[in-house]
Design an enzyme around this catalytic site. Structure first.
Site, PDB file in Angstrom:
ATOM      1  N   GLU A 256     -23.339 -35.594  26.671  1.00 27.98           N
ATOM      2  CA  GLU A 256     -24.010 -34.314  26.443  1.00 27.98           C
ATOM      3  C   GLU A 256     -25.261 -34.282  27.319  1.00 27.98           C
ATOM      4  O   GLU A 256     -26.001 -35.266  27.400  1.00 27.98           O
ATOM      5  CB  GLU A 256     -24.414 -34.119  24.976  1.00 27.98           C
ATOM      6  CG  GLU A 256     -25.153 -32.795  24.791  1.00 27.98           C
ATOM      7  CD  GLU A 256     -25.577 -32.492  23.353  1.00 27.98           C
ATOM      8  OE1 GLU A 256     -25.304 -33.306  22.448  1.00 27.98           O
ATOM      9  OE2 GLU A 256     -26.202 -31.433  23.153  1.00 27.98           O
TER      10      GLU A 256
ATOM     11  N   ASN B  65     -25.530 -27.437  26.740  1.00 31.77           N
ATOM     12  CA  ASN B  65     -25.979 -26.504  25.691  1.00 31.77           C
ATOM     13  C   ASN B  65     -26.237 -25.115  26.266  1.00 31.77           C
ATOM     14  O   ASN B  65     -26.820 -24.979  27.352  1.00 31.77           O
ATOM     15  CB  ASN B  65     -27.263 -27.023  25.048  1.00 31.77           C
ATOM     16  CG  ASN B  65     -27.007 -28.277  24.243  1.00 31.77           C
ATOM     17  OD1 ASN B  65     -26.425 -28.212  23.166  1.00 31.77           O
ATOM     18  ND2 ASN B  65     -27.409 -29.432  24.785  1.00 31.77           N
TER      19      ASN B  65
ATOM     20  N   GLU C 252     -21.815 -25.893  24.601  1.00 27.18           N
ATOM     21  CA  GLU C 252     -22.152 -26.018  23.182  1.00 27.18           C
ATOM     22  C   GLU C 252     -22.932 -24.791  22.738  1.00 27.18           C
ATOM     23  O   GLU C 252     -23.966 -24.457  23.311  1.00 27.18           O
ATOM     24  CB  GLU C 252     -22.962 -27.300  22.948  1.00 27.18           C
ATOM     25  CG  GLU C 252     -22.194 -28.550  23.376  1.00 27.18           C
ATOM     26  CD  GLU C 252     -22.863 -29.848  22.925  1.00 27.18           C
ATOM     27  OE1 GLU C 252     -23.926 -29.770  22.269  1.00 27.18           O
ATOM     28  OE2 GLU C 252     -22.319 -30.919  23.236  1.00 27.18           O
TER      29      GLU C 252
ATOM     30  N   ASP D 189     -21.880 -26.018  17.960  1.00 23.57           N
ATOM     31  CA  ASP D 189     -22.937 -27.018  17.782  1.00 23.57           C
ATOM     32  C   ASP D 189     -23.566 -26.886  16.395  1.00 23.57           C
ATOM     33  O   ASP D 189     -23.522 -25.813  15.796  1.00 23.57           O
ATOM     34  CB  ASP D 189     -24.011 -26.778  18.861  1.00 23.57           C
ATOM     35  CG  ASP D 189     -24.763 -28.049  19.215  1.00 23.57           C
ATOM     36  OD1 ASP D 189     -24.574 -29.065  18.514  1.00 23.57           O
ATOM     37  OD2 ASP D 189     -25.544 -28.017  20.190  1.00 23.57           O
TER      38      ASP D 189
ATOM     39  N   GLU E 191     -22.555 -35.854  15.034  1.00 24.09           N
ATOM     40  CA  GLU E 191     -23.774 -36.070  15.815  1.00 24.09           C
ATOM     41  C   GLU E 191     -24.739 -36.976  15.064  1.00 24.09           C
ATOM     42  O   GLU E 191     -24.688 -37.072  13.842  1.00 24.09           O
ATOM     43  CB  GLU E 191     -24.511 -34.745  15.999  1.00 24.09           C
ATOM     44  CG  GLU E 191     -23.942 -33.804  17.011  1.00 24.09           C
ATOM     45  CD  GLU E 191     -24.890 -32.624  17.207  1.00 24.09           C
ATOM     46  OE1 GLU E 191     -25.075 -32.233  18.354  1.00 24.09           O
ATOM     47  OE2 GLU E 191     -25.452 -32.132  16.213  1.00 24.09           O
TER      48      GLU E 191
END
Ligand code: C2E
Ligand code: CA
Ligand code: CA
Length: 671
Positions: free
Chosen positions: A458, A513, A545, A575, A632
């Site tokens: 990520e 993101n 995300e 997310d 996560e």
């Protein structure tokens, strides 16, 4: 020279000289003031001032001359020819008017001096016409040098007088001009008379029709009185009038035209006054800023006339609901300020403002439309929050900024609002920082829970500020969203990440993101497509995300964006799953490829039952919907074991590795 001294000291009576000087000084000063009016008044009024200036100026010269003559001892019987005497008066009024007319229209050209010359030549003319009407049993013999000296001195001082008035800018230049004009008038008379000799001639008989000394005394007193009274009264009237205009201008400059409330300037003055008044006694008072919620939108959507109506109605209701002694002003477009003196308790201010806000929020109608106006209010208290104006204003502003979020009457709070100020400073600094290369990408690895191998990374953005050091993304991403800079920043992250990922030997997935603001951008898919094409990254390696808040903001646009991105072959992950308020519904309506269980649930594993239940059911749901799932924030072996047991195939967190700069994942991506 001798003659001049004798003329002044012996031949003229001292009281007459004094009287002549007095009249010419007063008259000279008035003439100068009136000339200024001629030059400054609007065209429609200046001719009136011109007539007055000509009259007063001419009368002044004439009276000066005749008062002096009345005190002049020729040693012979004498009287004054009425025709020539009054002709001299008429001529000097006309020439003075003409001279001042020229000066009035001269601007700053040499015509000023020319006008001055006309005025003094007129005085000389008057002098000789007057003298030719001075009848004695004998002859008047003039000396040419004295006449020349009279002419030159009169003109030089006359020109200097008006030149000084127009061109000089020292403090008493008006007074100096008046003195010079007086000197000019006085010179004409005394210099020429000094060169005058009377030759008696018994054969000449004094005409009977001549005006006697007593009559002339009467005329000159009348004339001088008129000069003084007329000139002075008009000047006084004018000064009064100017004061009125000035106070009117002042009133207009401290009041807001639309609402009639005092404006920002007036508020500043009132604030300064309160500070100096209350400061000495250590008495508290409050400064509140109030702001119309959503005013810009209202103005844009319903028009400026509606906006004006709203502002006027806010002002009227403020005026109507505030107790006496409370000062209200309109300090900006849709911003109002209130100064509450003699504050006992903060609670009182809060109650008062809540009541006012409620009053303002009563529905109002205007041309068939209903308006409900809500105000937000931020307060700073003197002397606690600030002891000088600027400080108080800045703090009330900071409190207002927070009030817009809390939606309640808010007091300045040093702890909270100072941070707010820093955030504002940072928001303004984003572009510079970006151009200076203060942003950097970090990568956090993502693992399969089964064989614990890496399958992706990520991308997490970092800001190393030159002054503040590391700034967490939770702080600057919202700022970038607020300022719109997120579009630049987000595209850059995407491009950097894609460019980076194509160079990896291992074709790991990259998660990027995407902020709600970016999701609302109709060009998102186009940007993503362009980046893929440019960098050559296969679309299936990229995963965007998205948080639920981005979807809730504008459902349809978000759906369109997501579908367009997916059409490129790019993956989309949800997310922070579980933190939104309808995660399950969202999951149903959007074609997600992956769910990321929020780290707050993983943190409670394995002992917290609710967290465990949420993680467990999320895994079940994802399986039944055929969507991948990742947990996560995995920090411990215990958490990982739990997830593995519950069938969660993917995980990410400090347990595997913290986000690292590109240089530190070299081995992982190329090994
Ligand atoms: P996120 O997308 O939920 O990112 C994961 C966050 O959890 C990261 O925080 C990461 O450092 C942190 N984290 C990872 N493993 C652990 C762990 O084991 N324990 C704990 N306590 N935390 C862990 P970070 O980097 O501070 O990012 C915060 C948020 O900022 C991100 O949350 C994301 O929403 C946003 N963000 C970061 N980079 C970007 C970006 O490039 N664009 C956008 N739009 N948002 C970004
Ligand atoms: Ca994320
Ligand atoms: Ca997350």
């Amino acid at each position: 020279m001798n003659n001049l001294v004798t003329c002044l000291a012996v031949e003229h009576s001292h009281s007459a000289i004094a009287a002549a000087l007095f009249v010419s000084l007063i008259g000279g000063a008035l003439t100068i003031s009136l000339t200024t009016r001629v030059r400054q008044a609007p065209r429609s009024q200046s001719w009136l001032w011109l007539l007055l200036a000509g009259l007063v100026g001419g009368m002044t010269a004439w009276c000066t001359h005749f008062i002096a003559m009345l005190g002049y001892d020729v040693g012979l019987p004498h009287n004054y020819d009425p025709l020539l005497t009054f002709l001299s008066l008429g001529s000097v009024i006309v020439t003075t008017t003409v001279g001042i007319f020229i000066i009035g229209n001269a601007g700053r050209s040499l015509l000023v001096e020319a006008g001055g010359a006309v005025v003094s030549l007129g005085v000389v003319l008057m002098h000789f016409i007057g003298m030719s009407g001075y009848d004695v049993p004998g002859y008047l013999v003039w000396s040419t040098p004295y006449i020349i000296a009279c002419l030159i001195s009169g003109m030089v001082f006359g020109m200097l007088a008006f030149s000084t008035l127009v061109r000089m800018r020292f403090r008493y230049h008006g007074l100096a001009a008046a003195l010079l004009l007086t000197v000019s008038i006085v010179c004409v008379h005394f210099v020429s008379i000094a060169g005058l000799t009377f030759v008696p001639d018994g054969s000449i008989i004094l005409p009977n029709s001549g005006l006697q000394t007593q009559t002339m005394v009467f005329f000159t007193i009348q004339g001088s009185g008129m000069v003084v009274v007329l000139g002075l009264s008009l000047l006084l009237l004018d000064i009064k009038n100017r004061e009125n205009v000035r106070s009117e201008v002042r009133r207009a400059s401290v009041h807001d035209a639309l609402t009639g409330l005092p404006n920002r300037t007036a508020m500043g003055e009132e604030l300064a006054r309160l500070i100096s008044e209350k400061g000495a006694g250590g008495i508290q008072f409050a400064l509140a800023f109030l702001d119309v919620r959503g005013f810009k939108g209202l103005n844009d959507v319903r028009g400026h006339a509606a906006g004006d109506f709203v502002l006027s109605s806010v002002a009227a209701r403020l005026r109507g609901s505030l107790p006496a002694g409370v000062f209200a002003a309109r300090t900006g477009n849709d911003e109002f300020a209130i100064l509450i003196p003699d504050l006992q308790h903060r609670g009182d201010v809060q109650r008062l403002l809540r009541r006012v806000i409620q009053e303002v929020a009563r529905p109002a109608s205007w041309s068939g439309q209903q308006f409900v106006v809500r105000l937000d209010a931020g307060i700073a208290v003197f002397p606690d929050d600030g002891q000088v104006s600027d400080e108080l204003v800045a703090r009330a502003d900071a409190a207002l900024l927070r009030a817009k979020r809390t939606r309640d009457v808010t007091f300045y709070d040093a702890g909270v609002d100072h941070g707010e100020r820093r955030l504002n400073a940072l928001a303004l600094d984003l572009r510079r920082a970006f151009e200076d290369g203060e942003f950097q990408l970090y990568y956090q690895q993502q693992h399969l829970t089964g064989d614990r191998s890496i399958f992706g990374f990520e991308v997490l953005l970092r800001w190393f500020h030159r002054d503040y050091g590391f700034i967490p993304p939770d702080e600057f991403i919202p700022l970038a969203e607020r300022t719109g800079f997120i579009h630049v920043l987000g595209e850059w992250v995407l491009r950097q990440a894609a460019a980076d990922a194509v160079t990896w030997k291992n074709p790991f997935q990259v998660g990027v993101n995407v902020a709600p603001e970016q999701l609302a951008d109709p060009n998102l898919a186009q940007i993503v497509g362009a980046v893929l094409k440019e960098t050559g990254l296969p679309p299936e390696r990229l995963e965007l995300e998205i948080t639920e808040s981005g979807i809730v903001d504008d459902f349809h646009r978000a759906l369109a964006s997501i579908e367009a991105v997916k059409a490129l072959g790019v993956k989309v992950a949800m997310d922070d799953f579980g933190t939104g308020y309808s995660s399950l519904t969202t999951l149903q309506q959007f074609p997600f490829d992956k769910i990321k269980i929020d780290r707050s649930f993983v943190a409670g594993l394995p002992h917290d039952e609710l967290s465990a239940a949420i993680c467990r059911s999320t895994v079940i749901i994802s399986k039944s919907l055929g969507i991948r799932v990742l947990a996560e924030g995995v920090e411990t072996e215990e958490q990982l074991a739990f997830l593995q047991r519950e069938g969660c195939p993917r995980a990410q967190g400090y347990y595997f590795g913290r986000p690292k700069p590109r240089s530190e994942i070299e081995d992982l991506v190329n090994g």
